[in-house]
Design a protein around this motif. Structure first.
Motif, PDB file in Angstrom:
ATOM      1  N   ASN A   1      24.371  -0.263 -35.781  1.00 15.53           N
ATOM      2  CA  ASN A   1      23.465   0.873 -35.737  1.00 15.53           C
ATOM      3  C   ASN A   1      22.198   0.535 -36.533  1.00 15.53           C
ATOM      4  O   ASN A   1      22.270   0.117 -37.678  1.00 15.53           O
ATOM      5  N   THR A   2      21.050   0.751 -35.917  1.00 16.74           N
ATOM      6  CA  THR A   2      19.772   0.422 -36.562  1.00 16.74           C
ATOM      7  C   THR A   2      19.301   1.495 -37.536  1.00 16.74           C
ATOM      8  O   THR A   2      18.421   1.240 -38.347  1.00 16.74           O
ATOM      9  N   GLY A   3      19.843   2.697 -37.405  1.00 19.10           N
ATOM     10  CA  GLY A   3      19.378   3.787 -38.251  1.00 19.10           C
ATOM     11  C   GLY A   3      18.107   4.443 -37.723  1.00 19.10           C
ATOM     12  O   GLY A   3      17.535   5.307 -38.369  1.00 19.10           O
ATOM     13  N   LEU A   4      17.663   4.005 -36.536  1.00 17.24           N
ATOM     14  CA  LEU A   4      16.461   4.598 -35.943  1.00 17.24           C
ATOM     15  C   LEU A   4      16.796   5.944 -35.310  1.00 17.24           C
ATOM     16  O   LEU A   4      17.865   6.113 -34.706  1.00 17.24           O
ATOM     17  N   ALA A   5      15.888   6.876 -35.444  1.00 20.41           N
ATOM     18  CA  ALA A   5      16.042   8.186 -34.811  1.00 20.41           C
ATOM     19  C   ALA A   5      15.866   8.032 -33.293  1.00 20.41           C
ATOM     20  O   ALA A   5      15.236   7.067 -32.837  1.00 20.41           O
ATOM     21  N   PRO A   6      16.400   8.961 -32.511  1.00 18.26           N
ATOM     22  CA  PRO A   6      16.268   8.874 -31.058  1.00 18.26           C
ATOM     23  C   PRO A   6      14.820   8.729 -30.574  1.00 18.26           C
ATOM     24  O   PRO A   6      14.538   7.946 -29.661  1.00 18.26           O
ATOM     25  N   ASP A   7      13.878   9.446 -31.216  1.00 15.69           N
ATOM     26  CA  ASP A   7      12.480   9.324 -30.790  1.00 15.69           C
ATOM     27  C   ASP A   7      11.908   7.960 -31.157  1.00 15.69           C
ATOM     28  O   ASP A   7      11.072   7.415 -30.431  1.00 15.69           O
ATOM     29  N   GLU A   8      12.372   7.385 -32.274  1.00 18.73           N
ATOM     30  CA  GLU A   8      11.926   6.039 -32.644  1.00 18.73           C
ATOM     31  C   GLU A   8      12.446   5.005 -31.652  1.00 18.73           C
ATOM     32  O   GLU A   8      11.728   4.079 -31.270  1.00 18.73           O
TER      33      GLU A   8
END
Length: 85
Positions: A1-8
Motif C-alpha cells: 500500500n502506497t498510502g496515497l489517497a484515492p484522488d492522488e
C-alpha cells in the motif's frame, strides 16, 4: 500500500496515462517515475522555481506555453523552450 489517497492515485494514473488510453505500461511507469539524475534534478528544481516566480507575477504555465508555441502544434522546440525560461 502506497498510502496515497484515492484522488492522488487517480491524479498519478492520469499523469502516467499520457495517451489517455486507460492503460499504463510498465515501461512508461519506470520512465516517468524513475528518479532523475542529479543533473536533471537540479535543472528541474530551477525550472520549478522559475515557473513559481512567473506564477507569482501572474504568468500562468499553460498560457505561457501557448504563447511560446507559436505554430500551435502543442509542442515547443528546444529554442522556444529556452527562450520561454
Amino acid at each position: 500500500n502506497t498510502g496515497l489517497a484515492p484522488d492522488e492515485l487517480a491524479d498519478l494514473f492520469a499523469y502516467l496515462d499520457t495517451r489517455q488510453t486507460g492503460h499504463v505500461s510498465l515501461d512508461t511507469m519506470v520512465q516517468v517515475l524513475a528518479p532523475p539524475s542529479n543533473t536533471l534534478a537540479g535543472a528541474a528544481e530551477k525550472v520549478q522555481a522559475r515557473l513559481k516566480a512567473l506564477s507569482s507575477q501572474g504568468v500562468l504555465p499553460l498560457p505561457a506555453f501557448e504563447h511560446v508555441d507559436e505554430d500551435k502544434t502543442g509542442r515547443v522546440t528546444r529554442m522556444q523552450f529556452k527562450e520561454a525560461l
